[in-house]
Write a protein that holds these residues in place. Structure first.
Motif, PDB file in Angstrom:
ATOM      1  N   VAL A 115       0.860  -1.179   0.000  1.00  0.00           N
ATOM      2  CA  VAL A 115       0.000   0.000   0.000  1.00  0.00           C
ATOM      3  C   VAL A 115       0.900   1.234   0.000  1.00  0.00           C
ATOM      4  O   VAL A 115       2.028   1.195   0.489  1.00  0.00           O
ATOM      5  CB  VAL A 115      -0.969   0.010   1.215  1.00  0.00           C
ATOM      6  CG1 VAL A 115      -0.221   0.197   2.511  1.00  0.00           C
ATOM      7  CG2 VAL A 115      -2.057   1.047   1.064  1.00  0.00           C
ATOM      8  N   ASN A 116       0.400   2.320  -0.554  1.00  0.00           N
ATOM      9  CA  ASN A 116       1.146   3.577  -0.556  1.00  0.00           C
ATOM     10  C   ASN A 116       0.211   4.659  -0.025  1.00  0.00           C
ATOM     11  O   ASN A 116      -0.498   5.306  -0.774  1.00  0.00           O
ATOM     12  CB  ASN A 116       1.634   3.918  -1.967  1.00  0.00           C
ATOM     13  CG  ASN A 116       2.576   5.098  -1.978  1.00  0.00           C
ATOM     14  OD1 ASN A 116       2.760   5.777  -0.967  1.00  0.00           O
ATOM     15  ND2 ASN A 116       3.163   5.363  -3.121  1.00  0.00           N
ATOM     16  N   ASN A 117       0.208   4.820   1.301  1.00  0.00           N
ATOM     17  CA  ASN A 117      -0.605   5.868   1.926  1.00  0.00           C
ATOM     18  C   ASN A 117       0.261   7.104   2.107  1.00  0.00           C
ATOM     19  O   ASN A 117       0.458   7.860   1.196  1.00  0.00           O
ATOM     20  CB  ASN A 117      -1.172   5.387   3.265  1.00  0.00           C
ATOM     21  CG  ASN A 117      -2.263   4.347   3.084  1.00  0.00           C
ATOM     22  OD1 ASN A 117      -2.899   4.288   2.038  1.00  0.00           O
ATOM     23  ND2 ASN A 117      -2.466   3.526   4.076  1.00  0.00           N
ATOM     24  N   VAL A 118       0.814   7.283   3.275  1.00  0.00           N
ATOM     25  CA  VAL A 118       1.740   8.382   3.526  1.00  0.00           C
ATOM     26  C   VAL A 118       3.073   8.077   2.854  1.00  0.00           C
ATOM     27  O   VAL A 118       3.734   8.946   2.318  1.00  0.00           O
ATOM     28  CB  VAL A 118       1.920   8.604   5.043  1.00  0.00           C
ATOM     29  CG1 VAL A 118       2.952   9.667   5.324  1.00  0.00           C
ATOM     30  CG2 VAL A 118       0.582   8.947   5.682  1.00  0.00           C
ATOM     31  N   HIS A 119       3.451   6.823   2.894  1.00  0.00           N
ATOM     32  CA  HIS A 119       4.650   6.340   2.209  1.00  0.00           C
ATOM     33  C   HIS A 119       4.391   4.878   1.845  1.00  0.00           C
ATOM     34  O   HIS A 119       3.535   4.221   2.439  1.00  0.00           O
ATOM     35  CB  HIS A 119       5.900   6.483   3.086  1.00  0.00           C
ATOM     36  CG  HIS A 119       5.779   5.794   4.412  1.00  0.00           C
ATOM     37  ND1 HIS A 119       5.960   4.436   4.560  1.00  0.00           N
ATOM     38  CD2 HIS A 119       5.470   6.270   5.632  1.00  0.00           C
ATOM     39  CE1 HIS A 119       5.777   4.115   5.827  1.00  0.00           C
ATOM     40  NE2 HIS A 119       5.470   5.197   6.497  1.00  0.00           N
ATOM     41  N   PRO A 120       5.109   4.332   0.877  1.00  0.00           N
ATOM     42  CA  PRO A 120       4.863   2.945   0.483  1.00  0.00           C
ATOM     43  C   PRO A 120       5.349   1.962   1.554  1.00  0.00           C
ATOM     44  O   PRO A 120       6.390   2.181   2.172  1.00  0.00           O
ATOM     45  CB  PRO A 120       5.679   2.789  -0.799  1.00  0.00           C
ATOM     46  CG  PRO A 120       6.630   3.907  -0.816  1.00  0.00           C
ATOM     47  CD  PRO A 120       6.105   4.990   0.061  1.00  0.00           C
ATOM     48  N   TYR A 121       4.550   0.924   1.779  1.00  0.00           N
ATOM     49  CA  TYR A 121       4.994  -0.127   2.687  1.00  0.00           C
ATOM     50  C   TYR A 121       4.260  -1.430   2.406  1.00  0.00           C
ATOM     51  O   TYR A 121       3.224  -1.458   1.751  1.00  0.00           O
ATOM     52  CB  TYR A 121       4.865   0.279   4.158  1.00  0.00           C
ATOM     53  CG  TYR A 121       3.463   0.420   4.696  1.00  0.00           C
ATOM     54  CD1 TYR A 121       2.846  -0.636   5.360  1.00  0.00           C
ATOM     55  CD2 TYR A 121       2.774   1.621   4.607  1.00  0.00           C
ATOM     56  CE1 TYR A 121       1.578  -0.506   5.896  1.00  0.00           C
ATOM     57  CE2 TYR A 121       1.505   1.763   5.135  1.00  0.00           C
ATOM     58  CZ  TYR A 121       0.915   0.700   5.776  1.00  0.00           C
ATOM     59  OH  TYR A 121      -0.347   0.835   6.297  1.00  0.00           O
ATOM     60  N   TYR A 122       4.838  -2.514   2.937  1.00  0.00           N
ATOM     61  CA  TYR A 122       4.275  -3.854   2.823  1.00  0.00           C
ATOM     62  C   TYR A 122       3.717  -4.263   4.180  1.00  0.00           C
ATOM     63  O   TYR A 122       4.220  -3.835   5.220  1.00  0.00           O
ATOM     64  CB  TYR A 122       5.363  -4.849   2.403  1.00  0.00           C
ATOM     65  CG  TYR A 122       5.902  -4.587   1.035  1.00  0.00           C
ATOM     66  CD1 TYR A 122       5.279  -5.144  -0.084  1.00  0.00           C
ATOM     67  CD2 TYR A 122       7.020  -3.788   0.838  1.00  0.00           C
ATOM     68  CE1 TYR A 122       5.781  -4.911  -1.368  1.00  0.00           C
ATOM     69  CE2 TYR A 122       7.516  -3.551  -0.431  1.00  0.00           C
ATOM     70  CZ  TYR A 122       6.894  -4.116  -1.530  1.00  0.00           C
ATOM     71  OH  TYR A 122       7.373  -3.878  -2.784  1.00  0.00           O
ATOM     72  N   TYR A 123       2.698  -5.112   4.166  1.00  0.00           N
ATOM     73  CA  TYR A 123       2.082  -5.553   5.414  1.00  0.00           C
ATOM     74  C   TYR A 123       1.291  -6.837   5.204  1.00  0.00           C
ATOM     75  O   TYR A 123       0.969  -7.217   4.080  1.00  0.00           O
ATOM     76  CB  TYR A 123       1.155  -4.476   5.978  1.00  0.00           C
ATOM     77  CG  TYR A 123      -0.128  -4.311   5.181  1.00  0.00           C
ATOM     78  CD1 TYR A 123      -1.307  -4.927   5.605  1.00  0.00           C
ATOM     79  CD2 TYR A 123      -0.162  -3.575   4.010  1.00  0.00           C
ATOM     80  CE1 TYR A 123      -2.484  -4.790   4.878  1.00  0.00           C
ATOM     81  CE2 TYR A 123      -1.331  -3.433   3.286  1.00  0.00           C
ATOM     82  CZ  TYR A 123      -2.485  -4.048   3.717  1.00  0.00           C
ATOM     83  OH  TYR A 123      -3.643  -3.935   2.999  1.00  0.00           O
TER      84      TYR A 123
END
Length: 146
Positions: A115-123
């Motif tokens: 996901v890329n909300n405030v910054h891209p990340y995996y979860y």
């Protein structure tokens, strides 16, 4: 500062879940009513919602104070709206997901997502015994399943 205090239905099952998830034992406990996990200057507290109901005549005196108990049943049994999500970070997301799958502590363990909300990340997400959503984020070098 606390991260959260959860009013939970199954005290023993929730303690077992969080001990395995966090890879640590309970830091402190007050009877079968309250347990804390302390880490990195913060904590998660579990409150047994049925303890007060099951012990209506119990009083505890601490010096000049008499501890009164609250019946937390209505809170614990209210519908879980899933508006609150714990977020934990790990060094290796794929290894952590495999560890949690191997523990068999949750009926829900999602695939790793991006996901890329405030910054891209995996979860990925898991649920605790009361249906509270836990999001695990961290470093990930693999491919995402579509």
């Amino acid at each position: 500062m606390k991260i959260a205090e959860l009013r939970i239905k199954d005290f023993k099952k929730s303690i077992d879940f969080y001990e395995k998830l966090l890879s640590m034992g309970v830091s402190s406990k007050n009877m079968e009513r309250f347990a804390q996990f302390k880490f990195e200057g913060r904590n998660i507290s579990l409150m047994n919602a049925y303890f007060d109901r099951d012990n209506p005549d119990l009083t505890v005196t601490k010096g000049q104070y008499v501890e009164k108990f609250d019946n937390l049943l209505a809170i614990a049994e209210s519908k879980n709206t899933h508006k609150f999500v714990f977020n934990f970070w790990t060094e290796n997301l794929a290894e952590e997901r495999e560890r949690i799958l191997d523990l068999k502590i949750s009926s829900l363990v999602t695939e790793i997502k991006y996901v890329n909300n405030v910054h891209p990340y995996y979860y990925f997400q898991v649920e605790d015994p009361d249906g509270n959503v836990i999001e695990i984020t961290g470093n990930y070098d693999g491919d995402i399943k579509e």
